[in-house]
Structures are given as C-alpha cells and as structure tokens.
Write an enzyme that holds these catalytic residues in place. Sequence first.
Site, PDB file in Angstrom:
ATOM      1  N   ASN A 213      24.372 -99.198  22.520  1.00 16.17           N
ATOM      2  CA  ASN A 213      25.823 -99.397  22.159  1.00 16.17           C
ATOM      3  C   ASN A 213      25.846-101.168  22.744  1.00 16.17           C
ATOM      4  O   ASN A 213      25.163-101.655  23.375  1.00 16.17           O
ATOM      5  CB  ASN A 213      26.695 -98.361  22.703  1.00 16.17           C
ATOM      6  CG  ASN A 213      26.578 -98.476  24.285  1.00 16.17           C
ATOM      7  OD1 ASN A 213      26.796 -99.384  25.118  1.00 16.17           O
ATOM      8  ND2 ASN A 213      26.198 -97.296  24.858  1.00 16.17           N
ATOM      9  N   ASP A 282      26.244 -90.730  24.200  1.00 17.65           N
ATOM     10  CA  ASP A 282      26.453 -89.141  23.983  1.00 17.65           C
ATOM     11  C   ASP A 282      25.621 -88.403  23.226  1.00 17.65           C
ATOM     12  O   ASP A 282      25.591 -87.214  23.501  1.00 17.65           O
ATOM     13  CB  ASP A 282      28.118 -89.062  23.269  1.00 17.65           C
ATOM     14  CG  ASP A 282      29.142 -89.513  23.805  1.00 17.65           C
ATOM     15  OD1 ASP A 282      29.015 -89.601  25.181  1.00 17.65           O
ATOM     16  OD2 ASP A 282      30.097 -89.976  23.311  1.00 17.65           O
ATOM     17  N   LYS A 292       5.347 -95.375  16.003  1.00 21.80           N
ATOM     18  CA  LYS A 292       6.329 -96.038  15.452  1.00 21.80           C
ATOM     19  C   LYS A 292       6.765 -95.305  13.910  1.00 21.80           C
ATOM     20  O   LYS A 292       5.813 -94.966  13.433  1.00 21.80           O
ATOM     21  CB  LYS A 292       5.934 -97.341  15.180  1.00 21.80           C
ATOM     22  CG  LYS A 292       7.033 -98.177  14.224  1.00 21.80           C
ATOM     23  CD  LYS A 292       6.614 -99.529  13.986  1.00 21.80           C
ATOM     24  CE  LYS A 292       7.579-100.281  13.042  1.00 21.80           C
ATOM     25  NZ  LYS A 292       6.994-101.064  12.076  1.00 21.80           N
ATOM     26  N   PHE A 327      35.624 -94.599  33.209  1.00 23.34           N
ATOM     27  CA  PHE A 327      36.431 -95.485  31.987  1.00 23.34           C
ATOM     28  C   PHE A 327      36.664 -94.579  30.689  1.00 23.34           C
ATOM     29  O   PHE A 327      35.738 -93.788  30.493  1.00 23.34           O
ATOM     30  CB  PHE A 327      35.250 -96.746  31.932  1.00 23.34           C
ATOM     31  CG  PHE A 327      35.614 -97.717  32.924  1.00 23.34           C
ATOM     32  CD1 PHE A 327      35.310 -97.809  34.127  1.00 23.34           C
ATOM     33  CD2 PHE A 327      35.928 -99.026  32.418  1.00 23.34           C
ATOM     34  CE1 PHE A 327      35.584 -98.701  35.147  1.00 23.34           C
ATOM     35  CE2 PHE A 327      36.226-100.232  33.449  1.00 23.34           C
ATOM     36  CZ  PHE A 327      35.917 -99.991  34.703  1.00 23.34           C
ATOM     37  N   LYS A 341      40.543 -87.408  28.950  1.00 16.26           N
ATOM     38  CA  LYS A 341      39.503 -87.828  29.622  1.00 16.26           C
ATOM     39  C   LYS A 341      39.441 -87.482  31.071  1.00 16.26           C
ATOM     40  O   LYS A 341      38.694 -86.927  32.068  1.00 16.26           O
ATOM     41  CB  LYS A 341      38.616 -88.808  29.507  1.00 16.26           C
ATOM     42  CG  LYS A 341      38.000 -89.035  28.022  1.00 16.26           C
ATOM     43  CD  LYS A 341      37.445 -90.272  27.639  1.00 16.26           C
ATOM     44  CE  LYS A 341      37.176 -90.330  26.065  1.00 16.26           C
ATOM     45  NZ  LYS A 341      36.837 -91.563  25.400  1.00 16.26           N
ATOM     46  N   LYS A 345      37.563 -84.386  32.733  1.00 12.86           N
ATOM     47  CA  LYS A 345      36.262 -84.804  33.547  1.00 12.86           C
ATOM     48  C   LYS A 345      36.598 -84.622  35.030  1.00 12.86           C
ATOM     49  O   LYS A 345      35.926 -84.872  36.066  1.00 12.86           O
ATOM     50  CB  LYS A 345      35.807 -86.131  33.172  1.00 12.86           C
ATOM     51  CG  LYS A 345      35.259 -86.146  31.938  1.00 12.86           C
ATOM     52  CD  LYS A 345      34.597 -87.255  31.288  1.00 12.86           C
ATOM     53  CE  LYS A 345      34.558 -87.429  29.922  1.00 12.86           C
ATOM     54  NZ  LYS A 345      33.129 -88.108  29.557  1.00 12.86           N
TER      55      LYS A 345
HETATM   56  N1  CTP Z   1      30.403 -90.660  30.424  1.00 12.32           N
HETATM   57  C1  CTP Z   1      29.514 -89.714  30.993  1.00 12.32           C
HETATM   58  N2  CTP Z   1      28.550 -89.319  30.426  1.00 12.32           N
HETATM   59  C2  CTP Z   1      28.374 -89.199  29.218  1.00 12.32           C
HETATM   60  C3  CTP Z   1      29.390 -89.907  28.449  1.00 12.32           C
HETATM   61  C4  CTP Z   1      30.344 -90.737  29.036  1.00 12.32           C
HETATM   62  O1  CTP Z   1      29.470 -89.794  32.470  1.00 12.32           O
HETATM   63  N3  CTP Z   1      27.535 -88.579  28.449  1.00 12.32           N
HETATM   64  C5  CTP Z   1      31.427 -91.157  31.160  1.00 12.32           C
HETATM   65  C6  CTP Z   1      31.518 -92.847  31.105  1.00 12.32           C
HETATM   66  O2  CTP Z   1      30.767 -93.452  31.707  1.00 12.32           O
HETATM   67  C7  CTP Z   1      33.047 -92.939  31.201  1.00 12.32           C
HETATM   68  C8  CTP Z   1      33.756 -91.471  30.963  1.00 12.32           C
HETATM   69  O3  CTP Z   1      32.596 -90.662  30.810  1.00 12.32           O
HETATM   70  O4  CTP Z   1      33.433 -93.393  32.675  1.00 12.32           O
HETATM   71  C9  CTP Z   1      34.306 -91.828  29.394  1.00 12.32           C
HETATM   72  O5  CTP Z   1      33.228 -92.250  28.373  1.00 12.32           O
HETATM   73  P1  CTP Z   1      33.835 -92.528  27.045  1.00 12.32           P
HETATM   74  O6  CTP Z   1      32.498 -93.111  26.408  1.00 12.32           O
HETATM   75  O7  CTP Z   1      35.013 -93.162  26.768  1.00 12.32           O
HETATM   76  O8  CTP Z   1      34.026 -91.240  26.456  1.00 12.32           O
HETATM   77  P2  CTP Z   1      33.078 -90.035  26.050  1.00 12.32           P
HETATM   78  O9  CTP Z   1      33.196 -88.780  27.229  1.00 12.32           O
HETATM   79  O10 CTP Z   1      31.852 -90.089  25.697  1.00 12.32           O
HETATM   80  O11 CTP Z   1      33.723 -89.197  24.878  1.00 12.32           O
HETATM   81  P3  CTP Z   1      34.250 -89.896  23.471  1.00 12.32           P
HETATM   82  O12 CTP Z   1      32.778 -90.662  23.167  1.00 12.32           O
HETATM   83  O13 CTP Z   1      34.246 -88.748  22.660  1.00 12.32           O
HETATM   84  O14 CTP Z   1      35.404 -90.645  23.601  1.00 12.32           O
END
Ligand code: CTP
Length: 398
Positions: A213, A282, A292, A327, A341, A345
């Site tokens: 990303n 995710d 490859k 975050f 979140k 969490k």
């Molecule tokens: N995070 C995590 N583990 C993951 C995904 C996210 O610990 N697999 C943490 C990120 O570091 C951040 C928080 O969860 O502090 C929220 O991450 P974000 O990408 O905003 O949300 P997601 O939980 O991934 O949900 P979505 O992508 O559906 O918005």
Amino acid sequence: MQSMLKDKTIIVGVCGGIAAYKACDVVSKLTQAGAEVWVTVTKEAAQLVTPLTFRTLSRNPVILDLFADELAQIPVPHISITDRADLFMIIPATANIIGKIAQGIADDPLTTMLMAATCPKVLCPAMNNNMWNNPLVQENVNKLNKLGYKFLGPEVGHLACEKDDIGRMVEPQTIIDAAIKMLSQAKDLDGQRILVTAGPTYEDLDPVRFIGNRSSGKMGYALAQAAAERGAEVTLISGPTKLTPPENVKLIQVKSALDMQKAVLANFKQTDSLIMAAAVSDFAPEKMQTQKIKKGKSKSRLVKLSKTPDILADLRKIKGKKKIIGFAAETENLMAGAKQKLKDKGLDFIVANDVSRTDIGFDSDYNEVKIISRQGQVFPSQKLPKLDVANIILDHVR
Ligand code: CTP
C-alpha cells in the site's frame, strides 16, 4: 516564570525584519525566566535594533562579528557557545535567512553558529505575504521542516506593508511559551518503553511481485523520533520504507503482516505502550508462488487472498494495563469508522487519519488528525508537520 528556564542556554539569532524590535521582548523574558541568552544579530538587524539593546537585555556580549575584541575571552565563540545551547531561535526569520539555511550557507556569525548547532532550532518567520507565499520560500520551508527545523507562524495579521494577510510574526509570548514547552517537556517520557509500528507490509505473490500500500512510514518514524527525543526507550517495527531510522531507536525491519505480528508479540511484554501506525495489509495471497508467475494465454487471472491476522485485535486478551493506540486510515466516514475500530480492537485511543486527502496522510510530510479516547473525547490537531502531530499524540501516552 523566574526559574522555568534555569540552567538552559538559548541562542537568539535576530535578522533584519521590522519584527526585530519584538526580539527585544523575547530576549528580556527568556532572561527573566532564568535562561542564559546569547544574541547574534545580522548586519541588517543591527540597523533596526542596536546591539547595545540586546547586550543590556541578555547581559552577554552580542555577536555581530566573530572576531570582535569583545569576544576575545571566549575561545572559538561560534562553537563553544553553540555547543552549550539547548535551543536556537531565529526571531524574526526573513525569507533571506530561510533560503540561506536551506542552501547550507554559513557566511555570517548567525548562519555559522546555526550550522554548528545540534540543539533544536526554531524559526519565527515574518515577511510580506507575497514573499511568504513565493514557491521558493515555501520549498525552503518544506525542506527545513523535513530536516526537523520547527516553524512558529507566521500568522495572518497586520503587516508592515499595511495589509492584513499571512506573514505576521507570532507574538513574543507565543515564542516564550514554545521555548518553555520544548525545554521543559524534553524528557517527560523518561523511563517509558514504547513500541511503534510503521510503514506498509508487503505480501508476496511470487519472487518479484507483492501486494502493498501507499504508506510511506513517515508518521510512525516521526512518532519513534519524538518519543526517543522525549526520553522514551523506543522499539520501531518497520515495514519496507525508504526512510532513515531516527537516532536512539531500536529498529526491527519486517516485511509481511505475519512478520510484523511476530515482532510485535515478541516485544509486547517488555513495553508500556504500543502505537500501531503501520498500514498492515488485511489480505495476503493464499500461497506464494516460488517461481515468477507467467503471463500465460488467458485474459484474466484470479488470485486467491486470505485474511492476515489483525495484530491489534489479537492483543486484546493480553493487553492488561498497557496503553494501546491505533490508527484508523479512512477514505470515507472518518469518525464513524475510527470509533468502530477503537471499540472493536479494545484500544485506549485511536488516531483518525483521512487518507483520501493528498495534502496530509499517506506519503505527505504533514498530517491533520483527530485523536479519539475510549471515553469518546475528541482531540483534533491542526495540519502540522508529522513530527508535531507525533508530539501531540504522545501527550496521550504519558
Ligand atoms: N491493523 C492491525 N492488523 C491488521 C490491520 C490493521 O493491527 N491486519 C491495525 C493498524 O495498524 C491500525 C488499525 O489496526 O492501527 C486500523 O487499521 P485500518 O487499516 O484503518 O483498519 P482495518 O482494521 O484494516 O479495517 P479496514 O481496512 O476494513 O478499514
């Protein structure tokens, strides 16, 4: 006020803008607050305010000429005074001085001393609005911001050219308050162990391709730097970035979400707070191909992805009294998404980050966030350099 800056040495560099007269008030108040103040003036500033004024207010010789008889008692003055400095403030900072510093020019006592200084540096710009908005000035300001120079102002207000616009120097009291804050809060995280995650994660598809990303890691690195500067023992777990790690920080480099989870778990027990600024992927390809992937003949290709572990959510069971700050990277419904979140969490705070804006968030040097507490309080920040935003976030870790 009397002793708030006791044992602190502050260098005030005065440049040739009409706001130089306000530097007198700043020097007087810094001295009254107990600081040892040394003033260096440019030739232009000396036309506006006499060095004798600053000498009287600071009770030290004023540095206008490094070879002056008055400084003969001080060996190598541009080094010996600068080495002792806790803070270097430029009041006012003209377009010229900003440009000179940004280009690494050291051709007078002020710029020579600044070049030798390793302490925090604060610039208080004052100039005409068109000068401030000039792309060259803005480019220099951005460059200095990235290098850690702190800018106070300018503000919108009455200018010497009789306009009301951006370019007015912040008031002397704002400068004094900033100096006191910077020097007194310097070590307020002493004894705290802080774990910070930063950057993206890369999930390999094959030996040459990955899913990642746009996270640059700048926010997490700024948090690690600010926490270390405030005395914390910092471990930074970083996904792949191009950034130089901050000083006095233990760096653990990882690649995938799974690697990051392993590193977090291995360090979580020995930490007081976790700040999870990383943009963790995710999903990851269900299977990494060892060779490859070939283009083949078919017009489309399906890649099966499976969910990566949610590092934060999985920590709920072992969180105990540790503080956890997450975050929320959102492109829509910022506050609702962030609050959800925070709850899901089990976090203490969440930093809501609008990643749809190109002027802040991902890959920008600036951020503008809303910090939301578990109790539902919202602390908004202005748009600021990421290091300043990091310090605001860290105020909630104490
Ligand atoms: N995070 C995590 N583990 C993951 C995904 C996210 O610990 N697999 C943490 C990120 O570091 C951040 C928080 O969860 O502090 C929220 O991450 P974000 O990408 O905003 O949300 P997601 O939980 O991934 O949900 P979505 O992508 O559906 O918005």
